[in-house]
Design an enzyme around this catalytic site. Structure first.
Site, PDB file in Angstrom:
ATOM      1  N   LYS A 196       0.840  -1.208   0.000  1.00  0.00           N
ATOM      2  CA  LYS A 196       0.000   0.000   0.000  1.00  0.00           C
ATOM      3  C   LYS A 196       0.871   1.252   0.000  1.00  0.00           C
ATOM      4  CE  LYS A 196      -1.820   2.538   3.347  1.00  0.00           C
ATOM      5  NZ  LYS A 196      -1.776   3.889   2.754  1.00  0.00           N
ATOM      6  N   GLU A 270      10.487   0.306  10.157  1.00  0.00           N
ATOM      7  CA  GLU A 270      11.452   1.388   9.930  1.00  0.00           C
ATOM      8  C   GLU A 270      10.717   2.674  10.281  1.00  0.00           C
ATOM      9  OE1 GLU A 270      13.162   4.243   8.954  1.00  0.00           O
ATOM     10  OE2 GLU A 270      12.987   3.833   6.810  1.00  0.00           O
ATOM     11  N   CYS A 304      13.377  10.289   7.422  1.00  0.00           N
ATOM     12  CA  CYS A 304      13.421   9.699   8.764  1.00  0.00           C
ATOM     13  C   CYS A 304      14.812   9.798   9.378  1.00  0.00           C
ATOM     14  CB  CYS A 304      12.959   8.253   8.719  1.00  0.00           C
ATOM     15  SG  CYS A 304      13.708   7.321   7.395  1.00  0.00           S
ATOM     16  N   GLU A 401      10.211  14.457  16.375  1.00  0.00           N
ATOM     17  CA  GLU A 401      10.499  14.446  14.942  1.00  0.00           C
ATOM     18  C   GLU A 401       9.604  15.483  14.264  1.00  0.00           C
ATOM     19  OE1 GLU A 401       9.345  10.924  12.604  1.00  0.00           O
ATOM     20  OE2 GLU A 401      11.322  11.029  11.671  1.00  0.00           O
TER      21      GLU A 401
HETATM   22  P1  NDP Z   1       2.013   7.245   9.046  1.00  0.00           P
HETATM   23  O1  NDP Z   1       2.866   6.393   9.889  1.00  0.00           O
HETATM   24  O2  NDP Z   1       0.592   7.446   9.441  1.00  0.00           O
HETATM   25  O3  NDP Z   1       1.989   6.702   7.541  1.00  0.00           O
HETATM   26  C1  NDP Z   1       2.826   5.701   7.020  1.00  0.00           C
HETATM   27  C2  NDP Z   1       2.008   4.669   6.237  1.00  0.00           C
HETATM   28  O4  NDP Z   1       1.185   3.903   7.137  1.00  0.00           O
HETATM   29  C3  NDP Z   1       1.034   5.273   5.236  1.00  0.00           C
HETATM   30  O5  NDP Z   1       0.933   4.445   4.107  1.00  0.00           O
HETATM   31  C4  NDP Z   1      -0.254   5.296   6.042  1.00  0.00           C
HETATM   32  O6  NDP Z   1      -1.400   5.434   5.266  1.00  0.00           O
HETATM   33  C5  NDP Z   1      -0.181   3.969   6.753  1.00  0.00           C
HETATM   34  N1  NDP Z   1      -1.004   3.859   7.949  1.00  0.00           N
HETATM   35  C6  NDP Z   1      -1.563   4.842   8.716  1.00  0.00           C
HETATM   36  N2  NDP Z   1      -2.238   4.317   9.773  1.00  0.00           N
HETATM   37  C7  NDP Z   1      -2.096   2.971   9.675  1.00  0.00           C
HETATM   38  C8  NDP Z   1      -2.554   1.876  10.489  1.00  0.00           C
HETATM   39  N3  NDP Z   1      -3.266   2.051  11.593  1.00  0.00           N
HETATM   40  N4  NDP Z   1      -2.229   0.618  10.102  1.00  0.00           N
HETATM   41  C9  NDP Z   1      -1.497   0.396   8.998  1.00  0.00           C
HETATM   42  N5  NDP Z   1      -1.034   1.399   8.198  1.00  0.00           N
HETATM   43  C10 NDP Z   1      -1.328   2.665   8.532  1.00  0.00           C
HETATM   44  O7  NDP Z   1       2.710   8.641   8.899  1.00  0.00           O
HETATM   45  P2  NDP Z   1       1.981  10.035   8.546  1.00  0.00           P
HETATM   46  O8  NDP Z   1       1.860  10.111   7.106  1.00  0.00           O
HETATM   47  O9  NDP Z   1       0.729  10.224   9.331  1.00  0.00           O
HETATM   48  O10 NDP Z   1       3.044  11.073   9.090  1.00  0.00           O
HETATM   49  C11 NDP Z   1       3.015  11.466  10.467  1.00  0.00           C
HETATM   50  C12 NDP Z   1       4.408  11.620  11.010  1.00  0.00           C
HETATM   51  O11 NDP Z   1       5.087  10.390  10.890  1.00  0.00           O
HETATM   52  C13 NDP Z   1       5.270  12.598  10.265  1.00  0.00           C
HETATM   53  O12 NDP Z   1       5.105  13.897  10.710  1.00  0.00           O
HETATM   54  C14 NDP Z   1       6.638  12.064  10.532  1.00  0.00           C
HETATM   55  O13 NDP Z   1       7.094  12.575  11.754  1.00  0.00           O
HETATM   56  C15 NDP Z   1       6.452  10.589  10.641  1.00  0.00           C
HETATM   57  N6  NDP Z   1       6.813   9.845   9.418  1.00  0.00           N
HETATM   58  C16 NDP Z   1       7.959   9.126   9.430  1.00  0.00           C
HETATM   59  C17 NDP Z   1       8.340   8.443   8.308  1.00  0.00           C
HETATM   60  C18 NDP Z   1       9.586   7.650   8.276  1.00  0.00           C
HETATM   61  O14 NDP Z   1      10.067   7.309   7.206  1.00  0.00           O
HETATM   62  N7  NDP Z   1      10.139   7.306   9.413  1.00  0.00           N
HETATM   63  C19 NDP Z   1       7.554   8.480   7.079  1.00  0.00           C
HETATM   64  C20 NDP Z   1       6.324   9.207   7.180  1.00  0.00           C
HETATM   65  C21 NDP Z   1       5.993   9.862   8.316  1.00  0.00           C
HETATM   66  P3  NDP Z   1      -1.835   6.938   4.911  1.00  0.00           P
HETATM   67  O15 NDP Z   1      -0.894   7.402   3.897  1.00  0.00           O
HETATM   68  O16 NDP Z   1      -3.159   6.831   4.360  1.00  0.00           O
HETATM   69  O17 NDP Z   1      -1.814   7.705   6.188  1.00  0.00           O
END
Ligand code: NDP
Length: 491
Positions: A196, A270, A304, A401
């Site tokens: 996804k 990760e 990240c 973060e």
């Molecule tokens: P999320 O962790 O919500 O999103 C990452 C992925 O997980 C997306 O594909 C998301 O879908 C999906 N997801 C969300 N909720 C669930 C769930 N309950 N079960 C399974 N999958 C799920 O990150 P956000 O986009 O909300 O970002 C929020 C914060 O996270 C940022 O401000 C940043 O600090 C951090 N972040 C860190 C990352 C990294 O690489 N370490 C990457 C992205 C964010 P959807 O896109 O629809 O939300």
């Protein structure tokens, strides 16, 4: 070299004496459909509950994308299981490799369109999508293609075999690259996939689906379902998934870990980071300034492993901060499709609000803010490159973060203090160390509690090199030989 108001410090010139003419990349060679559904069992399916995908630089709708419910995820998992049992799980590694090589070459052939799509959909500068994201995505497929027929040599005597069906959930900061990091090792090891993309950046994943179809990958080996968090949760909770690989926030990582506790599913996470970039007084300062800029402003800080905490040895802090402010003032913020742009658009309104909230907290808690004076574009989600000084370890901007172009600067006097401050975080993903002295570099690197330490550089990625964290930054490795292990049963 140019003289500045501070006569004791000489600055390098970064083209700040002249203006750049606009150099927009053309989007003529890119076809974006009005609507995207899912890619299941080798076919594009319509899907339902479509929602808009926005260009974050203009706030205009680019296309609509479907949201997969549990029934759609179930179809994708069934297709992946069938492909695993009947075709992919039995196929010799040398045959699997041919498909991976083909996908790698097709990513290279379509690199220009993919780079434009990545910048339009996600807001990152075209020079980054063109020079980093897309070439590295191809490189991951090439690299893991090489392993597909050598798994027995990778783990001598261990009789490695695939795990089965992998569920993969990826974020919006490196959409195609994260897909490649997840898909390439899983396929090389003989697994099939349901993946996804993030809801704000599905475009290059759907273009990858077109590549996969054109490469004639057997139906069901890779299935791509679009949607928001509920779709991710449906993958995590599906009973016929054997392994979950997740990249995203620590909060969602914890939800997933709780959901899988007690189940037989394997898990790699990760997650977030609050990387320390440590500058010792014997470092080459002009070089370090470039590393600091790259560490925090690359991809608008949506990284990240970003070097979001700068630790500077106190006796060089004034000189380094002078050079850094000057360099930050020369960064070009604006249209992601312009080849001169250094800092593009923030990925979404939600992320912009989160950055604004944390920056306001930094000001309230007493840190000093520096931002360049040049104005931001009137439309779109943009944020100025920001440097906070007089930050203390207890400030929110030093602990949380931010995932945006915001740097928090702290100082230290001794290597021990630098190590203690760098490790003073629940995260443990990446750090940087800048010093002329090799022995100091290795000593400090060994004492840092993070998965990756860069020496006199930052944000260098290579498919042969393992990447991952510990503490609240997650577990498991992606990249390199280590990146195969989460996708193999080892007996
Ligand atoms: P999320 O962790 O919500 O999103 C990452 C992925 O997980 C997306 O594909 C998301 O879908 C999906 N997801 C969300 N909720 C669930 C769930 N309950 N079960 C399974 N999958 C799920 O990150 P956000 O986009 O909300 O970002 C929020 C914060 O996270 C940022 O401000 C940043 O600090 C951090 N972040 C860190 C990352 C990294 O690489 N370490 C990457 C992205 C964010 P959807 O896109 O629809 O939300």
């Amino acid at each position: 070299m140019g003289k500045t108001a501070n006569t004791s410090v000489r600055d390098l010139l970064f083209g700040d004496l002249w203006d750049y003419a606009p150099a927009p990349e053309s989007r003529d060679h890119l076809t974006i459909h009005e609507r995207y559904g899912h890619f299941i069992d080798g076919k594009f399916v319509e899907g339902e509950d479509h929602f808009p995908s926005i260009n974050p630089a203009t706030e205009e709708q680019l296309f609509e994308v479907a949201s997969a419910d549990e029934a759609t995820v179930d179809l994708a998992v069934k297709a992946a299981r069938k492909a695993y049992d009947k075709v992919w799980g039995k196929m010799p590694g040398s045959e699997r490799a041919k498909y991976l090589y083909r996908i790698a070459r097709m990513i290279q052939e379509k690199a220009r369109a993919l780079a434009v799509a990545e910048s339009l959909d996600g807001g990152k500068p075209i020079k980054e999508s063109r020079d980093v994201d897309i070439p590295l995505a191809a490189a991951h497929f090439f690299y893991y293609a090489g392993w597909a027929d050598k798994l027995e040599y990778a783990l001598p005597g261990a009789s490695p075999s695939p795990i089965g069906v992998a569920g993969q959930i990826i974020p919006w900061n490196f959409p195609l690259l994260m897909a490649a990091w997840k898909i390439a090792p899983a396929l090389a090891a003989g697994n099939t996939i349901v993946i996804k993309p993030a809801e704000t950046t599905p475009l290059t994943a759907m273009m990858l689906a077109e590549i996969i179809q054109e490469a004639d990958l057997p139906p069901g080996v890779v299935n791509i379902v679009n949607g928001a968090g509920q779709t991710g949760a449906a993958i995590v909770n599906h009973p016929d998934i054997d392994k979950i690989a997740f990249t995203g926030s620590t909060d969602v990582g914890k939800i997933i870990q709780r959901a899988l506790a007690g189940s037989r599913k394997k898990l790699t996470l990760e997650l977030g980071g609050k990387g320390a970039n440590i500058i010792f007084d014997d470092a080459s300062l002009d070089q370090a300034v470039e590393g600091i800029i790259n560490g925090i402003f690359f991809n608008q800080g949506h990284v990240c492993c970003a070097g979001s905490r700068l630790l500077v040895q106190e006796n060089i802090a004034d000189e380094l901060m002078h050079k850094l402010r000057h360099r930050v003032s020369t960064l070009i913020v604006g249209d992601p499709l312009d080849k001169n742009t250094d800092v593009g658009a923030i990925n979404s309104r939600e992320q912009l609000l989160r950055i604004q909230e944390l920056v306001a907290a930094g000001k309230d808690e007493g840190a000093q803010i520096f931002q360049p004076s040049s104005p931001l574009p009137e439309k779109g989600f943009f944020f100025k490159p920001t440097v906070f000084t007089e930050v203390t370890p207890s400030h929110r901007i030093a602990r949380e973060e931010i995932f945006g172009p915001v740097l928090s600067v702290l100082t230290f006097r001794t290597p021990e203090e630098a190590i203690e401050k760098a490790n003073n975080t629940p995260y443990g993903l990446a750090c940087g160390v800048w010093t002329d002295k090799g022995s100091r570099l290795f000593r400090v690197a060994n004492a840092l509690k993070c998965g990756i330490v860069w020496g006199n550089t930052y944000n260098r990625f290579d498919p042969t090199s393992p990447f991952g964290g510990y503490k609240e930054s997650g577990f498991g490795r992606e990249g390199g030989l280590h990146g195969l292990l989460p996708y193999l049963e080892v007996r």
